[in-house]
Each structure stands twice: as C-alpha cells, then as structure tokens.
Design a protein around this motif. Structure first.
Motif, PDB file in Angstrom:
ATOM      1  N   ILE A 262      37.711  64.124  21.732  1.00  0.00           N
ATOM      2  CA  ILE A 262      39.210  64.040  22.509  1.00  0.00           C
ATOM      3  C   ILE A 262      39.926  64.892  21.688  1.00  0.00           C
ATOM      4  O   ILE A 262      40.625  65.751  22.548  1.00  0.00           O
ATOM      5  CB  ILE A 262      39.536  62.664  22.050  1.00  0.00           C
ATOM      6  N   GLY A 263      40.336  65.281  20.395  1.00  0.00           N
ATOM      7  CA  GLY A 263      41.209  66.463  19.954  1.00  0.00           C
ATOM      8  C   GLY A 263      40.983  67.393  20.328  1.00  0.00           C
ATOM      9  O   GLY A 263      41.908  68.492  20.252  1.00  0.00           O
ATOM     10  N   ALA A 264      39.547  67.958  20.624  1.00  0.00           N
ATOM     11  CA  ALA A 264      39.033  69.231  21.190  1.00  0.00           C
ATOM     12  C   ALA A 264      39.452  69.531  22.472  1.00  0.00           C
ATOM     13  O   ALA A 264      39.516  70.713  22.739  1.00  0.00           O
ATOM     14  CB  ALA A 264      37.648  69.334  20.813  1.00  0.00           C
ATOM     15  N   LEU A 265      39.784  68.451  23.037  1.00  0.00           N
ATOM     16  CA  LEU A 265      40.220  68.743  24.600  1.00  0.00           C
ATOM     17  C   LEU A 265      41.513  68.680  25.068  1.00  0.00           C
ATOM     18  O   LEU A 265      42.028  69.284  26.138  1.00  0.00           O
ATOM     19  CB  LEU A 265      39.140  67.785  25.371  1.00  0.00           C
ATOM     20  N   THR A 266      42.288  67.980  24.358  1.00  0.00           N
ATOM     21  CA  THR A 266      43.832  67.585  24.502  1.00  0.00           C
ATOM     22  C   THR A 266      44.627  68.752  24.703  1.00  0.00           C
ATOM     23  O   THR A 266      45.604  68.732  25.472  1.00  0.00           O
ATOM     24  CB  THR A 266      44.409  66.540  23.622  1.00  0.00           C
ATOM     25  N   LYS A 267      44.178  69.931  24.139  1.00  0.00           N
ATOM     26  CA  LYS A 267      45.252  70.970  24.510  1.00  0.00           C
ATOM     27  C   LYS A 267      45.073  71.359  25.764  1.00  0.00           C
ATOM     28  O   LYS A 267      46.217  72.048  26.120  1.00  0.00           O
ATOM     29  CB  LYS A 267      44.850  72.145  23.229  1.00  0.00           C
ATOM     30  N   LYS A 268      43.877  71.847  26.271  1.00  0.00           N
ATOM     31  CA  LYS A 268      43.825  72.190  27.479  1.00  0.00           C
ATOM     32  C   LYS A 268      43.811  71.312  28.691  1.00  0.00           C
ATOM     33  O   LYS A 268      44.120  71.745  29.983  1.00  0.00           O
ATOM     34  CB  LYS A 268      42.575  73.162  27.602  1.00  0.00           C
ATOM     35  N   TYR A 269      43.496  70.243  28.489  1.00  0.00           N
ATOM     36  CA  TYR A 269      43.136  68.916  29.395  1.00  0.00           C
ATOM     37  C   TYR A 269      44.102  67.704  29.356  1.00  0.00           C
ATOM     38  O   TYR A 269      44.431  67.330  28.129  1.00  0.00           O
ATOM     39  CB  TYR A 269      41.792  68.616  29.608  1.00  0.00           C
ATOM     40  N   SER A 270      44.222  67.126  30.338  1.00  0.00           N
ATOM     41  CA  SER A 270      44.886  65.772  30.348  1.00  0.00           C
ATOM     42  C   SER A 270      43.561  64.725  29.977  1.00  0.00           C
ATOM     43  O   SER A 270      42.741  64.548  30.943  1.00  0.00           O
ATOM     44  CB  SER A 270      45.761  65.292  31.512  1.00  0.00           C
ATOM     45  N   VAL A 271      43.437  64.200  29.117  1.00  0.00           N
ATOM     46  CA  VAL A 271      42.183  63.243  28.708  1.00  0.00           C
ATOM     47  C   VAL A 271      42.573  61.992  28.993  1.00  0.00           C
ATOM     48  O   VAL A 271      43.514  61.341  28.242  1.00  0.00           O
ATOM     49  CB  VAL A 271      41.524  63.641  27.404  1.00  0.00           C
TER      50      VAL A 271
END
Length: 314
Positions: free
Chosen positions: A81-90
């Motif tokens: 989760i934390g690795a994706l939230t910068k570039k994506y709406s998770v």
C-alpha cells in the motif's frame, strides 16, 4: 486474556492512514455493506453535520487490491500500500464476510462478490481501475473484468485461476493432502493454521503457538458464511466456459507456489492469449507478496508503469 493480533488494530489503522488510506464503509444495498480502505484525499468530513462526502482524485490512476481467503485486505496488502499511494489512488476492499463487510443475501458466488465490489467502487466515484487479485481475490477479479470490461482496464493476478472447477479442486486438495478446501482454508486449530502456512509459503515461517491462536480468533470469523463461499466457488467442469478478456493481464507468481503451481499459470497464459504476460518470483510460494514484498512490489509497479495513459472505454 489479551489478543496480540486484536490489540494491533488501532496501530494498523494509524499506520495505514499515514501510508495514505483509511477505512470507509459503503452500503451496496440494504443488508449488504462493503468495507473499503480508500485514499485519504477522497474523504471530506464535515464537522458541523458529521457527514462524509466522496471526492475522488482523477489525477491518479486507480489501483484496487483484492485479498485472498485467509486474511482481510490490509493484512494481505500491508507491504504494497505505502509503496503505491504516491503515484496511484489505492483502494483495498474487504470482500463480503471479511473485515467489516457483511451481507444478508444468500448468494455466495464470486459473481456476487464482483458485483458488490464494482458497485461499491462506483459509489466511491471510481470509473476505471487496474485490479490486483490474489488467490480467491484473483477469481473475483476475473469475474469483475468479465462483467465490467468498461471499468477494469487491466489486471495483475497472483496465485489464482480463472475458475475453481471440481476437477482442479479435487486434484489440488489430493496433492496437498487435504480432504477439502475447507480443511485447508478454514483451519480451526493451531495445527491446522500451521499446515495452511506450510503449504502457502516457500520458506517455512515460525511463530509462537499463542500468536497462531490469536490470529485464528481475529481473522477466521464468519466461519459458516466463509464455508458457504468455498462451496459457491467450485463449479462443475461441464459449466466451465472461457471468456476472452479485452484487458491486459499480468500473471505475477511465486515460483514455488504449491497451491496453484507455475504449470497452471503457464497453461492459463496460453489460454488467455497474447495480451497476457507471466512473471515468476524466485524463492516464493503462494504468499509471494508477503514472502518477497520488495520484489513483488517492484514487479507490480513496473507493470503499472508500462500501461498506456488511460482512455475512456469505447
């Protein structure tokens, strides 16, 4: 007696909010409520009226992470989760009878799970998304992509198959040494949970029995309904039909998966055709995203970044 898994819940909620998501429940229809972990920035709380409004962020592509059968959403995807939230709406749903999600409907099929998931996402303002499905969640993801091709633009599938036919179920359980999928996936003892973890991982993990017991109490509730979900999952070979998917599909596998082996993934890739790619992660079993979280997340991000800019469906 203190349950060491349960007392971590407030900490997990706080950590997830720092990572970029928070919990929010959606009433799909009367009697059916689906819990989601949604991007922090999409929720707007009015202190005067105590209401919450949804404000989806269209500037980020949406990624939906769908969990498997032995744990709810956050426990499954905590390392991604934390690795994706910068570039994506998770968005991380808890499927029906997991986490805080419930339903009074008697329907226990993956189709119903997919229908509720899609409706819930629509209610949260999601129009298009990439769905990442693990194990049971992969079967729900396939069904959702089949039913809502305008919504699902691509899929990443790990440790799953298109549908659980009775022949696949029988042969898999026999090879693993279990009498049924319920015996494997709904353990009711520390010994049973250890057996599940043993076949689900490549490198054997050690935890004290007390932690196993606490995990059983917290994560394996709604046992009757989950048993019915497993019954509703299996279809007859004669009812198995093939869907030609429009979406790009990436099969991201643990090379040593004992439950759904690489051979099944390779056969599925041939069946799905040219839009499907396959990638194996070494020294990982069925729980590939937990055993090799950094490698798994890198592979996932690489696939997501390879997708063209989203366009409205035709």
């Amino acid at each position: 007696m203190v349950n060491f898994v349960a007392i971590q819940q407030p900490l997990i909620i706080a950590l997830m909010k720092l990572a970029g998501v928070q919990t929010h429940s959606v009433e799909i229809h009367p009697g059916t409520v689906l819990n989601f972990w949604v991007p922090n920035e999409t929720l707007r709380k009015n202190s005067k009226t105590a209401t919450t409004t949804i404000d989806p962020n269209p500037d980020k592509p949406v990624v939906v992470l769908v969990h498997g059968f032995a744990a709810e959403g956050i426990a499954t995807w905590q390392f991604q989760i934390g690795a994706l939230t910068k570039k994506y709406s998770v968005y991380v749903p808890d499927l029906l009878f997991f986490g805080g999600s419930i339903s009074d409907s008697p329907d226990r099929s993956p189709r119903f799970q997919a229908e509720c998931l899609a409706k819930g996402l629509r209610m949260l303002g999601v129009q298009r998304c990439v769905v990442v499905g693990f194990s049971y969640g992969g079967m729900v993801a396939f069904k959702m992509a089949e039913m809502y091709p305008d919504m699902v633009r691509a899929m990443v599938i790990s440790g799953s198959i298109l549908a659980m036919t009775d022949s696949i179920s029988d042969s898999t359980m026999k090879e693993l040494g279990f009498s049924s999928s319920s015996e494997l996936l709904l353990p009711d003892s520390v010994k049973g949970l250890k057996a599940l973890l043993s076949v689900a991982t490549h490198k054997k993990l050690w935890f004290p029995d007390r932690l196993h017991k606490d995990y059983l109490e917290v994560m394996f509730n709604n046992r009757k309904e989950r048993g019915e979900l497993l019954e509703g999952l299996i279809i007859s070979n004669k009812d198995d039909t093939f869907t030609e998917f429009q979406q790009r599909i990436h099969l991201l596998w643990g090379e040593n998966d004992q439950i759904f082996k690489m051979e099944l993934a390779q056969n599925m890739k041939r069946q799905l055709g040219e839009k499907t790619t396959i990638e194996a992660i070494e020294k990982a079993g069925h729980l590939v995203h937990i055993e090799r979280p950094c490698v798994y997340t890198q592979c996932l991000k690489k696939f997501l970044s390879s997708l063209p800019a989203d366009e409205p469906p035709i």
